[in-house]
Design an enzyme around this catalytic site. Structure first.
Site, mmCIF file in Angstrom:
data_model
loop_
_atom_site.group_PDB
_atom_site.id
_atom_site.type_symbol
_atom_site.label_atom_id
_atom_site.label_comp_id
_atom_site.label_asym_id
_atom_site.label_seq_id
_atom_site.Cartn_x
_atom_site.Cartn_y
_atom_site.Cartn_z
ATOM 1 N N ASP A 119 0.815 -1.214 0.000
ATOM 2 C CA ASP A 119 0.000 0.000 0.000
ATOM 3 C C ASP A 119 0.847 1.261 0.000
ATOM 4 O OD1 ASP A 119 0.747 -0.703 2.688
ATOM 5 O OD2 ASP A 119 -0.748 0.696 3.460
ATOM 6 N N GLU A 168 -0.205 -1.181 5.637
ATOM 7 C CA GLU A 168 0.848 -0.789 6.574
ATOM 8 C C GLU A 168 0.774 0.682 6.929
ATOM 9 O OE1 GLU A 168 4.805 0.786 7.808
ATOM 10 O OE2 GLU A 168 3.630 1.280 6.011
#
Length: 381
Positions: free
Chosen positions: A100, A154
């Site tokens: 991400d 994350e």
């Protein structure tokens, strides 16, 4: 890259009623994991994957691994993709990178100019992902067994972090003698990480009209004692495995006041303690309570640090292979999750951490190439 077709007539006499909507079909982005990691970095950037929206990239990466890396066992967990060798080697190394990014800032698709790849996630951390994915496809007989973990979420709240889900549901996939996270380190080897603790310190007073302030008790003034203790605080420098971790205790927010003519009856000072990994989370809390003895204190956030663990054989071997002088990680990363499992962990990636999350995010092509070469030298037979 979904395609939606609305058909308004029968085609070839067969089959789709006027005005109906055909099933949605998706064309996955084609990822060539055998391409050089610089080209692969740009390809990963072109598949947007803001936190919580990693599915398209995870689908594409899973498909590429299954097609191009038949030597790997592949597992899908939510929007995380895991792969590993099972060669019976005496040691296992885990390479982990998050898929991400923070929200896009007009910096997708990727752009390559003058030896630089520009775009969202180039530094944090699609260049690291590209290196890992390239090795997954091209390193078929490593001298250590290798696990690759490409995980989701994350960059947002910890409870959504894909590593937590993997630990709960597929714990054995995280077993390793060394974990290497591809967080941006500009090619340096950053070992372990600091722990982080946030607390709220409250002072109480008594409201009064500011024109008759002697009838009240100003809670903001009472916070002066907290600020004095912070000003007088002397932080430790702690050396562990040759890495020096510097602690810090800082006020990061102060709030108080009711109105422009009211003596405030409450003030809240938020303090952040970045502590060396030789302290446990509980010891960090106890230390801060001692510093602010007598002040009402509430813990609002707490994450333990990670010891570097560089004396472990697999870690020491990687230090030698990298040719880098290890340094302490200032900040918190997911190496802490591995340390909590008893696994030595380091941060090592090609991106510049100072460029992470910026509109100008980019990575140098030669930094990506150098990172891939170091890891191949470490893992190749």
């Amino acid at each position: 890259m979904a395609r939606l077709s609305q058909v308004g007539a029968r085609i070839g006499g067969a089959g789709v009623a006027v005005g109906t909507v055909a099933p949605v079909t998706r064309t996955l982005p084609a990822l060539d994991l055998t391409a050089d990691p610089v080209t692969l970095t740009a390809a990963l950037v072109d598949v947007a994957s803001v936190s919580g929206q990693e599915k398209e990239l995870a689908d594409a990466l899973e498909a590429a691994l299954r097609a191009q890396a038949p030597h790997l066992e592949v597992l899908r967990s939510g929007d995380a993709v895991l792969a590993r060798t099972n060669l019976g080697r005496p040691h296992r190394v885990l390479l982990a990178g998050h898929l991400d990014t923070v929200p896009i800032a007009d910096n997708v698709p990727a752009r390559r100019t003058g030896g630089i790849v520009h775009g969202c996630g180039t530094s944090d951390m699609k260049s690291g992902d590209a290196v890992f994915a390239h090795l997954a496809a091209t390193l078929t007989e490593p001298r250590h067994d290798v696990t690759f973990v490409f995980y989701d979420c994350e960059e947002i709240e910890a409870e959504r972090n894909g590593l937590g889900r993997i630990e709960r549901e597929h714990r054995d996939w995280l077993d390793a003698d060394l974990a290497i996270l591809g967080e941006p380190t500009d090619g340096a080897l950053e070992a372990g990480c600091q722990g982080t603790l946030r607390v709220e310190l409250r002072t109480a007073g008594r409201r009064a009209h500011s024109a008759r302030s002697w009838l009240g008790d100003n809670a903001i003034h009472a916070a002066g004692d907290i600020l004095s203790r912070l000003a007088d605080y002397r932080a430790r420098d702690v050396e562990i495995d040759g890495c020096v971790y510097r602690e810090g205790l800082q006020a990061v927010r102060i709030a108080g006041g009711v109105a422009g003519n009211v003596v405030p009856d409450e003030c809240v000072v938020t303090v952040n303690f970045r502590f060396a990994p030789d302290r446990s989370a509980e010891q960090a809390v106890e230390h801060v309570r001692e510093v602010f003895d007598g002040v009402e204190l509430t813990v609002t956030d707490l994450s333990p640090g990670a010891l570097p663990g560089l004396s472990a054989p697999a870690a020491a071997e990687f230090v030698t292979a990298s040719g880098a002088t290890p340094r302490a990680k200032y900040g918190w990363t997911d190496v802490s999750r591995f340390a909590a499992l008893g696994i030595p962990a380091v941060n090592y990636g090609p991106g510049d951490p100072n460029l992470a999350h910026t509109r100008e995010e980019h990575v140098a092509e030669d930094a990506v190439t150098a990172c891939a070469a170091v890891l191949r030298r470490y893992l190749a037979p």
